[in-house]
Design a protein around this motif. Structure first.
Motif, PDB file in Angstrom:
ATOM      1  N   GLY A  68      -7.048  59.708  41.525  1.00  0.00           N
ATOM      2  CA  GLY A  68      -8.428  59.310  41.765  1.00  0.00           C
ATOM      3  C   GLY A  68      -9.429  60.448  41.750  1.00  0.00           C
ATOM      4  O   GLY A  68     -10.590  60.241  42.089  1.00  0.00           O
ATOM      5  N   LYS A  69      -9.009  61.626  41.360  1.00  0.00           N
ATOM      6  CA  LYS A  69      -9.957  62.740  41.268  1.00  0.00           C
ATOM      7  C   LYS A  69     -10.626  62.724  39.907  1.00  0.00           C
ATOM      8  O   LYS A  69      -9.967  62.779  38.876  1.00  0.00           O
ATOM      9  N   LEU A  70     -11.939  62.650  39.931  1.00  0.00           N
ATOM     10  CA  LEU A  70     -12.748  62.633  38.724  1.00  0.00           C
ATOM     11  C   LEU A  70     -13.430  63.988  38.602  1.00  0.00           C
ATOM     12  O   LEU A  70     -14.109  64.428  39.525  1.00  0.00           O
ATOM     13  N   THR A  71     -13.226  64.654  37.477  1.00  0.00           N
ATOM     14  CA  THR A  71     -13.804  65.967  37.253  1.00  0.00           C
ATOM     15  C   THR A  71     -14.589  65.969  35.955  1.00  0.00           C
ATOM     16  O   THR A  71     -14.156  65.405  34.952  1.00  0.00           O
ATOM     17  N   LEU A  72     -15.740  66.600  35.997  1.00  0.00           N
ATOM     18  CA  LEU A  72     -16.559  66.807  34.808  1.00  0.00           C
ATOM     19  C   LEU A  72     -16.787  68.304  34.672  1.00  0.00           C
ATOM     20  O   LEU A  72     -17.218  68.959  35.629  1.00  0.00           O
ATOM     21  N   VAL A  73     -16.496  68.836  33.488  1.00  0.00           N
ATOM     22  CA  VAL A  73     -16.707  70.248  33.216  1.00  0.00           C
ATOM     23  C   VAL A  73     -17.719  70.360  32.080  1.00  0.00           C
ATOM     24  O   VAL A  73     -17.513  69.819  30.994  1.00  0.00           O
ATOM     25  N   PHE A  74     -18.807  71.048  32.360  1.00  0.00           N
ATOM     26  CA  PHE A  74     -19.885  71.268  31.403  1.00  0.00           C
ATOM     27  C   PHE A  74     -19.792  72.730  30.981  1.00  0.00           C
ATOM     28  O   PHE A  74     -19.964  73.624  31.809  1.00  0.00           O
ATOM     29  N   LYS A  75     -19.519  72.958  29.713  1.00  0.00           N
ATOM     30  CA  LYS A  75     -19.301  74.317  29.234  1.00  0.00           C
ATOM     31  C   LYS A  75     -20.232  74.597  28.059  1.00  0.00           C
ATOM     32  O   LYS A  75     -20.248  73.843  27.089  1.00  0.00           O
ATOM     33  N   ASP A  76     -21.001  75.679  28.183  1.00  0.00           N
ATOM     34  CA  ASP A  76     -21.888  76.052  27.086  1.00  0.00           C
ATOM     35  C   ASP A  76     -21.673  77.509  26.710  1.00  0.00           C
ATOM     36  O   ASP A  76     -21.173  78.290  27.508  1.00  0.00           O
ATOM     37  N   PRO A  77     -22.051  77.884  25.469  1.00  0.00           N
ATOM     38  CA  PRO A  77     -21.812  79.233  24.980  1.00  0.00           C
ATOM     39  C   PRO A  77     -22.915  80.249  25.299  1.00  0.00           C
ATOM     40  O   PRO A  77     -22.904  81.357  24.792  1.00  0.00           O
ATOM     41  N   GLY A  78     -23.884  79.877  26.110  1.00  0.00           N
ATOM     42  CA  GLY A  78     -24.918  80.838  26.481  1.00  0.00           C
ATOM     43  C   GLY A  78     -26.279  80.192  26.521  1.00  0.00           C
ATOM     44  O   GLY A  78     -26.421  79.033  26.188  1.00  0.00           O
ATOM     45  N   PRO A 126     -24.035  85.960  30.511  1.00  0.00           N
ATOM     46  CA  PRO A 126     -24.757  85.866  29.232  1.00  0.00           C
ATOM     47  C   PRO A 126     -23.950  85.188  28.121  1.00  0.00           C
ATOM     48  O   PRO A 126     -24.522  84.727  27.142  1.00  0.00           O
ATOM     49  N   THR A 127     -22.636  85.093  28.281  1.00  0.00           N
ATOM     50  CA  THR A 127     -21.820  84.441  27.251  1.00  0.00           C
ATOM     51  C   THR A 127     -21.615  82.959  27.518  1.00  0.00           C
ATOM     52  O   THR A 127     -20.923  82.289  26.752  1.00  0.00           O
ATOM     53  N   GLY A 128     -22.217  82.439  28.583  1.00  0.00           N
ATOM     54  CA  GLY A 128     -22.140  81.008  28.827  1.00  0.00           C
ATOM     55  C   GLY A 128     -22.041  80.630  30.290  1.00  0.00           C
ATOM     56  O   GLY A 128     -21.923  81.475  31.164  1.00  0.00           O
ATOM     57  N   THR A 129     -22.086  79.340  30.500  1.00  0.00           N
ATOM     58  CA  THR A 129     -22.015  78.778  31.848  1.00  0.00           C
ATOM     59  C   THR A 129     -20.952  77.693  31.866  1.00  0.00           C
ATOM     60  O   THR A 129     -20.851  76.902  30.925  1.00  0.00           O
ATOM     61  N   ILE A 130     -20.195  77.663  32.947  1.00  0.00           N
ATOM     62  CA  ILE A 130     -19.234  76.593  33.170  1.00  0.00           C
ATOM     63  C   ILE A 130     -19.559  75.976  34.516  1.00  0.00           C
ATOM     64  O   ILE A 130     -19.473  76.626  35.561  1.00  0.00           O
ATOM     65  N   LEU A 131     -19.968  74.728  34.477  1.00  0.00           N
ATOM     66  CA  LEU A 131     -20.270  73.954  35.679  1.00  0.00           C
ATOM     67  C   LEU A 131     -19.149  72.945  35.847  1.00  0.00           C
ATOM     68  O   LEU A 131     -18.889  72.151  34.937  1.00  0.00           O
ATOM     69  N   THR A 132     -18.509  72.970  36.989  1.00  0.00           N
ATOM     70  CA  THR A 132     -17.432  72.016  37.292  1.00  0.00           C
ATOM     71  C   THR A 132     -17.861  71.211  38.509  1.00  0.00           C
ATOM     72  O   THR A 132     -18.179  71.790  39.549  1.00  0.00           O
ATOM     73  N   ILE A 133     -17.871  69.897  38.342  1.00  0.00           N
ATOM     74  CA  ILE A 133     -18.197  69.022  39.475  1.00  0.00           C
ATOM     75  C   ILE A 133     -17.091  67.982  39.619  1.00  0.00           C
ATOM     76  O   ILE A 133     -16.404  67.663  38.654  1.00  0.00           O
ATOM     77  N   GLY A 134     -16.933  67.506  40.837  1.00  0.00           N
ATOM     78  CA  GLY A 134     -15.880  66.537  41.084  1.00  0.00           C
ATOM     79  C   GLY A 134     -16.315  65.442  42.022  1.00  0.00           C
ATOM     80  O   GLY A 134     -17.260  65.597  42.812  1.00  0.00           O
ATOM     81  N   PHE A 135     -15.604  64.338  41.917  1.00  0.00           N
ATOM     82  CA  PHE A 135     -15.879  63.151  42.728  1.00  0.00           C
ATOM     83  C   PHE A 135     -14.563  62.548  43.173  1.00  0.00           C
ATOM     84  O   PHE A 135     -13.626  62.468  42.392  1.00  0.00           O
TER      85      PHE A 135
END
Length: 139
Positions: A68-78, A126-135
């Protein structure tokens, strides 16, 4: 278990929110409770918009585990978030004039994402952002 990746294009204002809608529809079809669905929709939309406005596009990865763990990972290159503390401040924004004219860039994105998520982690350079959120979907 569900594991699906979605692509977000840089400056794609015409399709802003499209991926978030797809994720919401998928989760609705498998029976995610409405209260959690609402939180996921808010967080996902805000993060997707941030990728369109501030980043060079990227990917959103949705994972729903059997427990039941829901995870969303938003990954961008900068290009990364220069001042993360300021970026977390409600109302602070570096949105372009173009984004503001289209009604985006109120400076509430990261604040709202953190507010509605059960888990929030952001790593940026500067090479990107990784946002991890969970529910927590299962009680």
């Amino acid at each position: 278990m569900i594991n699906q990746e979605f692509l977000v294009e840089r400056d794609d204002y015409a399709n802003a929110g499209r991926v978030s809608s797809q994720i919401k529809q998928l989760l609705s079809q498998i029976g995610i409770p409405v209260d959690i669905l609402r939180k996921v929709a808010v967080a996902c939309y805000e993060a997707e918009i941030n990728m369109i406005i501030h980043a060079w596009g990227g990917t959103i990865t949705l994972t729903l585990q059997e427990d039941g763990k829901l995870t969303l990972v938003f990954k961008d290159p900068g290009p990364g978030i220069p001042d993360l503390e300021k970026a977390m401040t409600p109302g602070w924004s570096t949105a372009s004039e173009k984004a503001r004219q289209l009604g985006f860039g109120a400076g509430m994105g990261l604040f709202n994402i953190k507010r509605v998520s059960d888990y929030f982690d952001i790593q940026t350079s500067p090479t990107g952002t990784i946002l991890t959120i969970g529910f927590e979907v299962a009680s």
